[in-house]
Design an enzyme around this catalytic site. Structure first.
Site, PDB file in Angstrom:
ATOM      1  N   GLN A 106       0.925  -1.478  -0.016  1.00 50.48           N
ATOM      2  CA  GLN A 106      -0.032   0.113   0.162  1.00 50.48           C
ATOM      3  C   GLN A 106       0.618   1.292  -0.293  1.00 50.48           C
ATOM      4  O   GLN A 106       0.655   2.443  -0.729  1.00 50.48           O
ATOM      5  CB  GLN A 106      -0.793   0.123   1.278  1.00 50.48           C
ATOM      6  CG  GLN A 106      -1.681   1.235   1.637  1.00 50.48           C
ATOM      7  CD  GLN A 106      -3.315   1.446   2.434  1.00 50.48           C
ATOM      8  OE1 GLN A 106      -3.356   2.742   2.619  1.00 50.48           O
ATOM      9  NE2 GLN A 106      -2.950   0.168   3.471  1.00 50.48           N
ATOM     10  N   SER A 107       1.575   1.289   1.234  1.00 54.05           N
ATOM     11  CA  SER A 107       2.222   2.388   1.105  1.00 54.05           C
ATOM     12  C   SER A 107       3.344   3.058  -0.353  1.00 54.05           C
ATOM     13  O   SER A 107       2.424   4.288  -0.816  1.00 54.05           O
ATOM     14  CB  SER A 107       3.552   2.586   2.427  1.00 54.05           C
ATOM     15  OG  SER A 107       4.871   1.564   1.849  1.00 54.05           O
ATOM     16  N   ARG A 127       6.904  -8.942 -10.330  1.00 55.93           N
ATOM     17  CA  ARG A 127       7.734 -10.090 -10.592  1.00 55.93           C
ATOM     18  C   ARG A 127       6.404 -11.330 -11.274  1.00 55.93           C
ATOM     19  O   ARG A 127       5.275 -11.366 -10.960  1.00 55.93           O
ATOM     20  CB  ARG A 127       6.900 -11.043  -9.137  1.00 55.93           C
ATOM     21  CG  ARG A 127       8.346 -11.838  -9.120  1.00 55.93           C
ATOM     22  CD  ARG A 127       9.228 -12.992  -7.750  1.00 55.93           C
ATOM     23  NE  ARG A 127       8.237 -12.386  -6.615  1.00 55.93           N
ATOM     24  CZ  ARG A 127       8.882 -12.651  -5.535  1.00 55.93           C
ATOM     25  NH1 ARG A 127       9.536 -14.215  -5.758  1.00 55.93           N
ATOM     26  NH2 ARG A 127       8.972 -12.624  -4.404  1.00 55.93           N
ATOM     27  N   ASP A 162      12.134 -10.825 -13.618  1.00 58.96           N
ATOM     28  CA  ASP A 162      12.565 -10.786 -13.014  1.00 58.96           C
ATOM     29  C   ASP A 162      13.892 -10.164 -12.674  1.00 58.96           C
ATOM     30  O   ASP A 162      14.725 -10.507 -13.159  1.00 58.96           O
ATOM     31  CB  ASP A 162      12.799 -12.205 -13.206  1.00 58.96           C
ATOM     32  CG  ASP A 162      13.465 -13.586 -11.851  1.00 58.96           C
ATOM     33  OD1 ASP A 162      13.709 -13.049 -10.874  1.00 58.96           O
ATOM     34  OD2 ASP A 162      13.340 -14.761 -11.413  1.00 58.96           O
ATOM     35  N   LYS A 225      10.841  -5.206   9.504  1.00 61.13           N
ATOM     36  CA  LYS A 225       9.636  -4.975   8.571  1.00 61.13           C
ATOM     37  C   LYS A 225       8.645  -4.566   8.787  1.00 61.13           C
ATOM     38  O   LYS A 225       8.255  -4.766  10.259  1.00 61.13           O
ATOM     39  CB  LYS A 225       9.209  -6.227   7.897  1.00 61.13           C
ATOM     40  CG  LYS A 225      10.697  -6.896   7.117  1.00 61.13           C
ATOM     41  CD  LYS A 225       9.508  -8.494   6.235  1.00 61.13           C
ATOM     42  CE  LYS A 225      10.621  -8.855   5.440  1.00 61.13           C
ATOM     43  NZ  LYS A 225      10.133 -10.371   5.248  1.00 61.13           N
ATOM     44  N   GLU A 228       1.235  -1.160   8.664  1.00 56.78           N
ATOM     45  CA  GLU A 228       0.639  -0.561   8.501  1.00 56.78           C
ATOM     46  C   GLU A 228       0.237  -0.301  10.111  1.00 56.78           C
ATOM     47  O   GLU A 228       0.708   1.120  10.817  1.00 56.78           O
ATOM     48  CB  GLU A 228      -1.471  -0.506   8.357  1.00 56.78           C
ATOM     49  CG  GLU A 228      -2.260   0.788   7.988  1.00 56.78           C
ATOM     50  CD  GLU A 228      -1.896   2.292   8.141  1.00 56.78           C
ATOM     51  OE1 GLU A 228      -1.479   2.227   7.139  1.00 56.78           O
ATOM     52  OE2 GLU A 228      -1.554   2.454   8.914  1.00 56.78           O
ATOM     53  N   ASP A 257       0.824   3.889   5.762  1.00 59.48           N
ATOM     54  CA  ASP A 257       1.035   3.324   4.560  1.00 59.48           C
ATOM     55  C   ASP A 257       0.533   4.409   3.627  1.00 59.48           C
ATOM     56  O   ASP A 257       1.114   5.262   3.067  1.00 59.48           O
ATOM     57  CB  ASP A 257      -0.221   1.894   4.348  1.00 59.48           C
ATOM     58  CG  ASP A 257       0.905   0.762   4.987  1.00 59.48           C
ATOM     59  OD1 ASP A 257       1.990   0.904   4.709  1.00 59.48           O
ATOM     60  OD2 ASP A 257      -0.150  -0.251   4.790  1.00 59.48           O
ATOM     61  N   GLY A 336      -7.858  20.543  18.970  1.00 61.47           N
ATOM     62  CA  GLY A 336      -7.625  21.875  18.973  1.00 61.47           C
ATOM     63  C   GLY A 336      -8.217  22.682  19.955  1.00 61.47           C
ATOM     64  O   GLY A 336      -8.700  21.978  21.256  1.00 61.47           O
ATOM     65  N   GLY A 337      -8.451  23.795  20.082  1.00 64.20           N
ATOM     66  CA  GLY A 337      -8.719  24.668  21.377  1.00 64.20           C
ATOM     67  C   GLY A 337     -10.226  24.897  21.413  1.00 64.20           C
ATOM     68  O   GLY A 337     -10.092  25.425  22.638  1.00 64.20           O
TER      69      GLY A 337
END
Ligand code: CAO
Length: 516
Positions: A106-107, A127, A162, A225, A228, A257, A336-337
């Protein structure tokens, strides 16, 4: 930058296509001439820092005559004068950039898909016979590329090679010479083990940008390795997500990812921009831990604020629960505030998404009081000012919820928006998929695929007014192998047959990867 490809013809706009062919060809030839000049080994980026090399990447006289994409004569600052073509018809932002996409899962694919949407020619190496493992993961339809794969690999071309076969290595070396950027997200060391160290790549093509996603940057975990959720945990998201009295929680948003892919894409574009000046490529690294931490920046802010006292906007402050020495999980407190919380709406008993996020923004406090039937809170010293409300947030939100439960989440939106009260419905994926406005903007797109048929995907979320994205289906495994070998790398028919016989692009005798 890479030369315009034949394939580009497919995306030529109607207006450009209506230009006299001879004129277009001449302009095209001049652009190619310029680009080829920039890509010759003579423009050796190792020496690019010298003024001589820099000269080579400044548009030459011949090149400036070409005026690609409607651009006119260079202005004093060396940039072309504004294009005369209508918005959206001057080509794509990354037109001419060619990416060697060595990514999987995914990333990395998120990154290269973004670059492809912006017009880069992305060549995905897979591959033989196996491909990106996600082709076979989480399949909903047997023997068809999964949505996992199709939704991350639009607008790309696929070649099977390959990388451990000698002929395959030769092909990859030739691709390296033809491309501007190599993107990979293999486990640490895998690319080196294939023989493609940065030094080797730089030797083959000193202009190449080599971009990697890794789980961790240099340090104790650099060889690990990472997937996510590991990144979400290691980057500070999990420890700060969830409820205070429950365990750490990972989020549905793929910040490890997709978030890191997004960071990497920015790094690549910056490196390409710098290359315009220096003539040389460089390494770009986006570590998933770093990317997640960047997205958790406000929590590191709170970590440091803790040294100066309790975090008053966290509801545990109002509940008199002491803080520890690390930022706690804040449930649905606003980051947030302006205090906020998720509140039930009409139908919550049966609909898991009948909720709304409600923010008690200070400037609209009086309107909120009127709306929920508590006009007296406007002047009551316990409620009138934001600081006075902080210890009472739970009770305030319970009172607001007594009102929101009488309305649907969309009714709450309709009532609050004209009053400028910030609220947000909790939208389900079903609702998002059906949302007309997202279809209209191209954020949700229906794509047709030759083996799976129609499916929905998220299109380019970043909109450029002069570089309009179109979403093209993901490639089948190795769909463009012959085309890339002959048209991009210039192999002859005989050489192609030789390559096929070598086993470099054909599957080994084993079945395709099935769901892991
Ligand atoms: N031809 C021949 N071999 C190939 C090939 C090709 N075209 N493409 C890949 N390979 C080989 C690699 O060379 C590697 O072999 P070696 O281990 O012998 O060197 C092997 O395939 C597997 O690569 P990998 O280790 O990257 O894959 P994995 O499934 O074991 O690990 C992942 C996957 C994601 C954990 C790992 O790639 C990783 O940590 N990547 C970096 C972080 C990352 O991007 N994570 C996000 C993943 S999305 O959740």
């Amino acid at each position: 930058m890479a030369a315009p490809r034949k394939a580009k013809k497919k995306t030529t706009t109607a207006k450009a296509a209506s230009k006299p062919a001879a004129k277009r060809k001449a302009a095209g030839r001049a652009v190619i001439k310029k680009i080829v000049a920039l890509r010759t080994p003579k423009a050796a980026p190792r020496r690019a820092a010298t003024s001589k090399a820099v000269k080579k990447i400044v548009p030459s006289k011949a090149a400036s005559k070409a005026r690609p994409n409607g651009t006119r004569k260079a202005a004093g600052n060396g940039l072309p004068a504004p294009s005369s073509l209508p918005w959206g018809e001057a080509g794509k932002a990354l037109q001419g950039v060619r990416i060697l996409d060595f990514t999987h899962v995914q990333s990395g694919p998120t990154c290269t898909q973004l670059l492809a949407w912006f017009g880069a020619d992305v060549i995905k190496i897979e591959r033989p016979g196996v491909g990106d493992i996600t082709r076979g993961q989480l399949r909903d339809v047997p023997n068809v590329d999964s949505l996992y794969f199709t939704m991350l690999n639009h607008n790309k071309r696929s070649i099977t090679v390959d990388s451990k076969n000698p002929k395959g290595k030769e092909i990859i070396e030739r691709l390296i010479k033809e491309c501007d950027v190599l993107v990979e997200n293999f486990a640490p060391g895998a690319l080196d083990r294939m023989g493609f160290t940065f030094e080797r790549i730089n030797e083959l093509n000193p202009r190449m940008v080599v971009a990697s996603v890794k789980g961790f940057g240099p340090g104790p975990y650099e060889d690990c390795k990472v997937y996510e959720n590991v990144a979400q945990c290691a980057g500070g998201a999990a420890s700060t997500t969830g409820f205070r009295d429950g365990p750490p929680v990972v989020t549905g948003a793929q910040i490890g990812d997709s978030g890191t892919g997004l960071h990497l894409a920015l790094g690549i574009v910056c490196a390409l921009y710098q290359r315009n000046r220096t003539g040389r490529g460089q390494r770009v690294l986006a570590a998933m831990q770093d990317g997640v931490l960047n997205l958790c920046r406000v929590k590191l802010r709170d970590q440091q604020r803790l040294a100066h006292g309790p975090l008053k906007e966290y509801s545990q402050y109002g509940e008199d629960i002491p803080f520890g020495d690390a930022v706690p999980r804040a449930g649905n407190d606003s980051g947030g505030g302006q205090p906020g919380w998720i509140l039930k709406c009409k139908g919550w008993q049966t609909d898991p998404n009948a909720y709304v996020y409600f923010i008690t923004q200070a400037p609209v406090w009086e309107k909120i009081c009127d709306l929920i039937g508590k006009p007296e809170w406007k002047t009551d010293p316990d409620y009138a000012k934001p600081a006075a409300r902080l210890p009472r947030l739970r009770q305030i939100f319970d009172t607001i919820e007594a009102w929101t439960t009488t309305k649907t989440k969309f009714e709450v939106m309709e009532i609050c928006n004209p009053l400028d009260i910030p609220v947000g419905p909790i939208l389900s994926m079903k609702e998002l998929a059906e949302e007309r406005s997202l279809r209209d903007t191209g954020t949700v797109v229906e794509v047709d695929h030759p083996t799976r048929g129609k499916y929905l995907t998220v299109g380019n979320p970043i909109k450029l007014s002069d570089s309009v994205s179109e979403v093209k289906r993901s490639p089948l495994l190795g769909e463009h192998t012959d085309e890339i070998l002959t048209q991009v790398l210039g192999y002859s028919e005989n050489e192609l047959a030789e390559i096929k016989a070598s086993g470099a692009i054909t599957p080994a005798d084993k079945p395709r990867a099935e769901a892991a």
